[in-house]
Scaffold this motif. Structure first.
Motif, PDB file in Angstrom:
ATOM      1  N   LEU A 269      13.679   6.270   3.620  1.00  0.00           N
ATOM      2  CA  LEU A 269      12.583   5.665   4.391  1.00  0.00           C
ATOM      3  C   LEU A 269      12.500   4.103   4.205  1.00  0.00           C
ATOM      4  CD1 LEU A 269      10.072   8.636   4.881  1.00  0.00           C
ATOM      5  CD2 LEU A 269      11.867   7.836   6.514  1.00  0.00           C
ATOM      6  N   ALA A 270      12.249   3.860   3.092  1.00  0.00           N
ATOM      7  CA  ALA A 270      11.765   2.570   2.685  1.00  0.00           C
ATOM      8  C   ALA A 270      13.237   1.500   3.162  1.00  0.00           C
ATOM      9  CB  ALA A 270      11.954   2.244   0.889  1.00  0.00           C
ATOM     10  N   GLU A 271      14.329   1.826   3.150  1.00  0.00           N
ATOM     11  CA  GLU A 271      15.499   1.141   3.571  1.00  0.00           C
ATOM     12  C   GLU A 271      15.578   1.055   4.852  1.00  0.00           C
ATOM     13  OE1 GLU A 271      19.016   2.107   1.242  1.00  0.00           O
ATOM     14  OE2 GLU A 271      18.242   2.002  -0.711  1.00  0.00           O
ATOM     15  N   LEU A 272      14.914   2.076   5.597  1.00  0.00           N
ATOM     16  CA  LEU A 272      15.050   2.062   7.229  1.00  0.00           C
ATOM     17  C   LEU A 272      14.107   1.231   7.484  1.00  0.00           C
ATOM     18  CD1 LEU A 272      15.741   5.725   8.310  1.00  0.00           C
ATOM     19  CD2 LEU A 272      17.209   3.764   7.986  1.00  0.00           C
ATOM     20  N   TYR A 273      12.677   1.158   6.936  1.00  0.00           N
ATOM     21  CA  TYR A 273      11.575   0.562   7.209  1.00  0.00           C
ATOM     22  C   TYR A 273      11.577  -1.029   6.802  1.00  0.00           C
ATOM     23  CZ  TYR A 273       8.730   4.898   7.540  1.00  0.00           C
ATOM     24  OH  TYR A 273       8.530   6.077   7.923  1.00  0.00           O
ATOM     25  N   LEU A 274      12.516  -1.251   5.986  1.00  0.00           N
ATOM     26  CA  LEU A 274      12.724  -2.736   5.670  1.00  0.00           C
ATOM     27  C   LEU A 274      13.673  -3.506   6.654  1.00  0.00           C
ATOM     28  CD1 LEU A 274      12.822  -2.521   1.638  1.00  0.00           C
ATOM     29  CD2 LEU A 274      11.026  -3.606   3.156  1.00  0.00           C
TER      30      LEU A 274
ATOM     31  N   LEU B 130       5.260  -5.392   4.264  1.00  0.00           N
ATOM     32  CA  LEU B 130       5.329  -4.386   3.126  1.00  0.00           C
ATOM     33  C   LEU B 130       4.253  -3.894   2.567  1.00  0.00           C
ATOM     34  CD1 LEU B 130       6.971  -7.024   0.529  1.00  0.00           C
ATOM     35  CD2 LEU B 130       8.178  -5.667   1.986  1.00  0.00           C
ATOM     36  N   SER B 131       2.976  -4.188   3.120  1.00  0.00           N
ATOM     37  CA  SER B 131       1.796  -3.274   2.792  1.00  0.00           C
ATOM     38  C   SER B 131       1.961  -2.073   3.756  1.00  0.00           C
ATOM     39  CB  SER B 131       0.712  -3.969   2.947  1.00  0.00           C
ATOM     40  OG  SER B 131       0.564  -4.770   4.301  1.00  0.00           O
ATOM     41  N   ASP B 132       2.303  -2.359   5.100  1.00  0.00           N
ATOM     42  CA  ASP B 132       2.380  -1.291   6.064  1.00  0.00           C
ATOM     43  C   ASP B 132       3.559  -0.432   5.488  1.00  0.00           C
ATOM     44  OD1 ASP B 132       0.989  -2.525   7.922  1.00  0.00           O
ATOM     45  OD2 ASP B 132       2.565  -3.381   8.991  1.00  0.00           O
ATOM     46  N   ILE B 133       4.601  -0.680   5.043  1.00  0.00           N
ATOM     47  CA  ILE B 133       5.617   0.166   4.454  1.00  0.00           C
ATOM     48  C   ILE B 133       4.973   1.054   3.301  1.00  0.00           C
ATOM     49  CG2 ILE B 133       7.941   0.323   3.382  1.00  0.00           C
ATOM     50  CD1 ILE B 133       8.684  -2.078   5.037  1.00  0.00           C
ATOM     51  N   ALA B 134       4.414   0.257   2.187  1.00  0.00           N
ATOM     52  CA  ALA B 134       3.824   1.161   1.299  1.00  0.00           C
ATOM     53  C   ALA B 134       2.986   2.410   1.798  1.00  0.00           C
ATOM     54  CB  ALA B 134       2.932   0.149   0.451  1.00  0.00           C
ATOM     55  N   LEU B 135       2.320   1.877   2.776  1.00  0.00           N
ATOM     56  CA  LEU B 135       1.274   2.948   3.177  1.00  0.00           C
ATOM     57  C   LEU B 135       2.111   4.182   4.069  1.00  0.00           C
ATOM     58  CD1 LEU B 135      -1.648   0.917   4.594  1.00  0.00           C
ATOM     59  CD2 LEU B 135      -1.763   2.074   2.674  1.00  0.00           C
ATOM     60  N   LEU B 136       3.128   3.704   4.625  1.00  0.00           N
ATOM     61  CA  LEU B 136       3.979   4.750   5.321  1.00  0.00           C
ATOM     62  C   LEU B 136       4.602   5.823   4.531  1.00  0.00           C
ATOM     63  CD1 LEU B 136       5.534   2.555   8.008  1.00  0.00           C
ATOM     64  CD2 LEU B 136       3.898   4.653   8.419  1.00  0.00           C
ATOM     65  N   LEU B 137       4.940   5.121   3.057  1.00  0.00           N
ATOM     66  CA  LEU B 137       5.567   5.777   2.115  1.00  0.00           C
ATOM     67  C   LEU B 137       4.654   6.682   1.031  1.00  0.00           C
ATOM     68  CD1 LEU B 137       8.271   3.550   1.170  1.00  0.00           C
ATOM     69  CD2 LEU B 137       8.602   5.755   2.692  1.00  0.00           C
ATOM     70  N   GLY B 138       3.296   6.664   1.332  1.00  0.00           N
ATOM     71  CA  GLY B 138       2.251   7.294   0.426  1.00  0.00           C
ATOM     72  C   GLY B 138       2.006   6.492  -0.614  1.00  0.00           C
TER      73      GLY B 138
END
Length: 344
Positions: free
Chosen positions: A298-303, A310-318
């Motif tokens: 998921l991180a590689e798709l969100y990036l 980056l803070s949005d992605i961190a939250l989406l990944l828990g």
């Protein structure tokens, strides 16, 4: 090609044996380096070495996205399907090889297709012509590549089953629901029949007599052995792999609320924690490995989405903090999320 992150929470998967067999000749066709492509996609070569493993569809799509970005070939799925061999399907492939005729091989394909990956559903409709169609659960742009790989692979394998040096079988027509590619002539040259795009279904139409074509490798004794083996593997798949997919799906649904623990996942699945742990262990995977693998995919798709910070992605990944996400990504990729995003 945009990949919907929601695919990470779906049960679709592809056999590592399939990817391991078609990838080397596919990359040779495009003159790409396999180690470089796997590194860019974040795929460990060891994953492809496990012939009995199933790769989550989201990881397979990330791999082919890397190839697409370097080639720009909208016929990537077609080129992949042309390279299918018996070993691409492992036990399923050998069960098909030993069938008496093409009709029996197709029936075995319908029964055991999960063994090549829990991806789509094939259907045989009798008549004149006979229709062999495929229902792809993937939507959006990736559906084009997945569908072309599946249907082209059918025809490629059928030719290996019944063809010889002087005869190359062809369907009456091939059909794809998506729009025509830039170079549609290569499709008709290879299929040896009209190829219709923006059609009502995905699949091929066959002359009824084709189902009676004898197979070169027909072996009744081996066919029975392979069918028993395939049936045992299918039962094991239903008992185990579906559990792995179910855990991955639960993790995906829970990630945005914080890091899911095994206790919470087990409770949602109606299982004791020890039961869930032991069942996962029997299939060579741990709860933490599933969580890490899902987060990395998921991180590689969100990036790739510039709208997400980056803070949005961190939250989406828990992750509770962006710094925790940064450390995890460095562990996965050996570089910061910022550096990875810049490369994309």
């Amino acid at each position: 090609m945009l990949i919907d992150p929601g695919i990470a929470g779906e049960p679709q998967s592809v056999s590592a044996a399939y990817i391991g067999s078609v990838l080397p000749p596919l990359l040779a066709h495009y003159r790409l380096d396999q180690a470089d492509v796997l590194a860019r996609a974040g795929i460990d070569a060891a994953q492809l070495a496990r012939a009995d493993a199933l790769l989550p569809l989201v990881d397979v799509l990330r791999l082919f996205l890397v190839i697409l970005e370097q080639t720009g070939d909208d016929g990537l799925g077609f080129e992949t399907g042309r390279l299918v061999q018996a070993r691409s399907y492992q036990v399923l492939g050998y069960a098909l090889l030993a069938s008496a005729d093409l009709g029996q091989a197709i029936q075995r394909l319908l029964r055991f297709e999960k063994l090549a990956g829990n991806l789509g559903t094939a259907k045989l409709t009798p008549g004149d012509p006979v229709r062999l169609s495929w229902q792809c659960p993937v939507t959006g742009t990736p559906a084009r590549f997945v569908t072309e790989a599946a249907i082209t692979g059918w025809v490629s394998f059928a030719r290996q089953l019944v063809g010889d040096a002087t005869t190359e079988i062809a369907p009456l027509a091939a059909f794809f629901r998506h729009a025509a590619p830039a170079d549609r002539q290569r499709y008709e040259r290879w299929f040896g029949c009209p190829v219709h795009f923006q059609a009502a279904f995905d699949g091929v139409e066959l002359a009824p007599a084709m189902l009676s074509l004898p197979l070169r490798g027909a072996d009744p004794g081996l066919a029975q052995l392979m069918e028993r083996e395939a049936a045992a593997l299918l039962a094991d798949y239903d008992a185990g792999t579906n559990l792995v997919n179910a855990v991955r799906s639960q993790l995906y649904q829970m990630l945005s609320d914080g890091e899911p623990g095994i206790e919470a996942v087990a409770a949602r699945m109606g299982l004791a924690v020890r039961t869930l742990q032991s069942r996962l262990q029997r299939h060579g995977v741990s709860f933490q490995a599933l969580l890490d693998g899902l987060r990395r995919s998921l991180a590689e798709l969100y990036l790739r989405d510039p709208a997400l910070s980056l803070s949005d992605i961190a939250l989406l990944l828990g992750f509770a903090e962006q710094s925790s996400f940064n450390r995890a990504f460095r562990r996965w990729r050996g570089q910061s999320p910022t550096a990875f995003r810049r490369q994309q």
